[in-house]
Write an enzyme that holds these catalytic residues in place. Sequence first.
Site, mmCIF file in Angstrom:
data_model
loop_
_atom_site.group_PDB
_atom_site.id
_atom_site.type_symbol
_atom_site.label_atom_id
_atom_site.label_comp_id
_atom_site.label_asym_id
_atom_site.label_seq_id
_atom_site.Cartn_x
_atom_site.Cartn_y
_atom_site.Cartn_z
ATOM 1 N N ASP A 160 3.865 -10.952 -1.010
ATOM 2 C CA ASP A 160 3.168 -11.277 -2.251
ATOM 3 C C ASP A 160 3.497 -12.691 -2.724
ATOM 4 O O ASP A 160 2.858 -13.189 -3.664
ATOM 5 C CB ASP A 160 3.546 -10.268 -3.344
ATOM 6 C CG ASP A 160 3.117 -8.851 -2.984
ATOM 7 O OD1 ASP A 160 2.051 -8.713 -2.348
ATOM 8 O OD2 ASP A 160 3.847 -7.900 -3.299
ATOM 9 N N ASP B 150 -3.532 -4.135 0.897
ATOM 10 C CA ASP B 150 -2.548 -3.799 -0.127
ATOM 11 C C ASP B 150 -3.007 -2.612 -0.969
ATOM 12 O O ASP B 150 -2.224 -1.703 -1.272
ATOM 13 C CB ASP B 150 -2.310 -5.030 -1.012
ATOM 14 C CG ASP B 150 -0.858 -5.176 -1.433
ATOM 15 O OD1 ASP B 150 0.004 -4.581 -0.757
ATOM 16 O OD2 ASP B 150 -0.579 -5.891 -2.412
#
Length: 380
Positions: free
Chosen positions: A246, A197
Amino acid sequence: MDPLGGLVLAGMLIVPAVIKVPVAVQMVSMSVMVIFFGSIRAWRREKERKESGDEAEPRDVISGGQLYRFPVTASFMLLSLFLAFKYLPNEYLSLLLTGGSSFLGVCGVGNVVLPVLVKQWPAWKKKTIGWQPVNIEVLELISIVMASPIGIWYFRKKHFLANNILGTALAYTAVEMLGLEDYKSGAILLAGLFFYDIFWVFFSKDVFGANVMVTVAKKFEGPIKLIFPQFPGAGQDKQSMLGLGDIVIPGIFIALMFRFDEHIQPSDGSLELRKKPYFWSVRDDASCFLFNQRDLLMFVIMIFRGPNVQILVSYFGGLALTYVVMAVFNHAQPALLYLVPACLLSSIGCALIRGEARSLLDYSEAEPDKVDSDVKTKEE
């Protein structure tokens, strides 16, 4: 999902289309609720699976080499989409991606509806239609048909509410269906995606000339993210996004901690708050014994009776911090940068404080056959 909880989650999805709701409230409340109910459903599903024996459906478990390949595979897919949007005709590519992701969202909504249909018509649970090797259960088909109008609505209008209904159902289904073998596997997966990420949000522009993660998220018109408008009718420039990853990636880890709670302190089929120190923590007094049935009531009690630091509240804090940093610096943030430490530190910290670190690290949900084969492989 508890029917009352489903109604509340549906209300949370609908309200921003009618009145102004702060983006942070939308983002945090929807994400936490999806993980909360998904974790409970994953526990119940695993319990039912074990009780049904040979008739049980195999779990979709991320394990072994998959843990190390996952960030690489995700990076390859992300970069492929970025290059496809850059060099291929976007109208045809978007049509294909939107259609495919909308169908997956419809299947997700169908999965949420299916338990209700099974409860109403249990005799139809095993009835199928079709011919070998392709068979589909009748109630599954009905649930997909019932969910199809939402998919058609999104495909035609691209409305944020339709997107969020499909995306929420997909995330809930993923938290329910996906699993991890043990705590160490979860830690490896989270650590790998932590760096994934960070690179694709902060450093991909230096390599590829554009922020790859943000570019794909904006151009991919499909329910792979939740959209939070600043006010009803807000345009794309007045909306914030949160990728389903997420929610799902921390979600399957949090669901594992829920089942570990159940492993160390079995609750005889109930969900008493006092018996989930890793998933939540509530003062151990007599009032806790009054609330062990309704999922939604448990959630409300957890919030208002003073939860201590543990994994669900840590996720809440990590996501809130993500939004604060994003608002302060006016720049997209890799949510896993904040969520991964929140989940790992809160869980291992709780284990150390309770003197259960060894139990946590040794806990495993691997199938017996797989454990035996792994042992034989090591011996050879």
